[in-house]
Design an enzyme around this catalytic site. Structure first.
Site, PDB file in Angstrom:
ATOM      1  CG  ASN A 114      21.245  16.383  35.459  1.00  0.00           C
ATOM      2  OD1 ASN A 114      21.701  16.617  36.896  1.00  0.00           O
ATOM      3  ND2 ASN A 114      20.336  17.121  35.446  1.00  0.00           N
ATOM      4  CB  ILE A 115      26.176  21.073  32.538  1.00  0.00           C
ATOM      5  CG1 ILE A 115      26.102  20.217  34.019  1.00  0.00           C
ATOM      6  CG2 ILE A 115      25.573  22.123  32.639  1.00  0.00           C
ATOM      7  CD1 ILE A 115      28.027  20.231  33.221  1.00  0.00           C
ATOM      8  CB  CYS A 135      22.921  12.801  30.690  1.00  0.00           C
ATOM      9  SG  CYS A 135      21.852  12.488  29.661  1.00  0.00           S
ATOM     10  CD  GLU A 167      24.329   9.063  33.418  1.00  0.00           C
ATOM     11  OE1 GLU A 167      24.577  10.331  33.060  1.00  0.00           O
ATOM     12  OE2 GLU A 167      23.485   8.394  33.602  1.00  0.00           O
TER      13      GLU A 167
HETATM   14  N1  THU Z   1      19.710  12.525  32.896  1.00  0.00           N
HETATM   15  C1  THU Z   1      21.121  12.795  33.134  1.00  0.00           C
HETATM   16  O1  THU Z   1      21.483  13.666  33.550  1.00  0.00           O
HETATM   17  N2  THU Z   1      21.936  11.066  32.674  1.00  0.00           N
HETATM   18  C2  THU Z   1      20.639  10.572  32.202  1.00  0.00           C
HETATM   19  O2  THU Z   1      21.047   8.901  31.793  1.00  0.00           O
HETATM   20  C3  THU Z   1      19.027  10.780  32.029  1.00  0.00           C
HETATM   21  C4  THU Z   1      18.312  12.042  31.908  1.00  0.00           C
HETATM   22  C5  THU Z   1      19.231  14.089  32.759  1.00  0.00           C
HETATM   23  C6  THU Z   1      19.265  14.927  31.678  1.00  0.00           C
HETATM   24  C7  THU Z   1      17.899  15.935  32.603  1.00  0.00           C
HETATM   25  O3  THU Z   1      18.810  17.480  32.532  1.00  0.00           O
HETATM   26  C8  THU Z   1      17.714  15.708  33.365  1.00  0.00           C
HETATM   27  O4  THU Z   1      18.013  14.658  33.986  1.00  0.00           O
HETATM   28  C9  THU Z   1      16.050  14.653  32.905  1.00  0.00           C
HETATM   29  O5  THU Z   1      15.932  14.047  32.092  1.00  0.00           O
END
Ligand code: THU
Length: 130
Positions: free
Chosen positions: A42-43, A53, A55
């Protein structure tokens, strides 16, 4: 590649998580049909809604390198170093995955594996517009 190995790649990918606002680190490891693994994290951004995210980072990396066929994705998310609690993919990531993946696409979490159709049974797709 086993589910366990793919999940371990996702945990490793979370090391690069840029999550200074939520402090929730997420890593993803996307297994392509040809055996390649594309990882992502996640960035986050000061303008919160621009966060990407883990994914989608992995999917966009793969597609931008010409790879569009996938078998599975592992997802690991945690506010600590313990990735044992399952982290489900969000709706936006499921929709992006569904552009390239069928109902049988496998989603590996810390507590087992699921299918895309378990998370997104009535997906919106190109077919929906016909
Ligand atoms: N996040 C993801 O990377 N993937 C997901 O499917 C759910 C949420 C990240 C986004 C954000 O940086 C952190 O998790 C909190 O929501």
């Amino acid at each position: 590649m086993t589910d366990k190995e793919l999940f371990a790649e996702a945990v490793k990918a979370a090391e690069h998580s840029y999550s200074k606002y939520s402090h929730f680190r997420v890593g993803a490891a996307l297994l392509a049909a040809d055996g390649r693994v594309f990882t992502g994290c996640n960035i986050e951004n000061a303008s919160y809604s621009l966060t990407n995210c883990a994914e989608r980072t992995a999917v966009f990396k793969a597609v931008s390198e010409g790879c569009t066929e996938f078998k599975a994705i592992a997802i690991a998310g945690s506010p600590s170093d313990d990735f044992s609690k399952p982290c489900s993919p969000c709706g936006a990531c499921l929709q992006v995955l569904s552009e390239f993946c069928g109902d049988d696409f496998v989603i590996v979490l810390s507590n087992g594996w699921f299918r895309l159709s378990d998370f997104l049974p009535k997906r919106f797709s190109e077919e929906s517009m016909k």
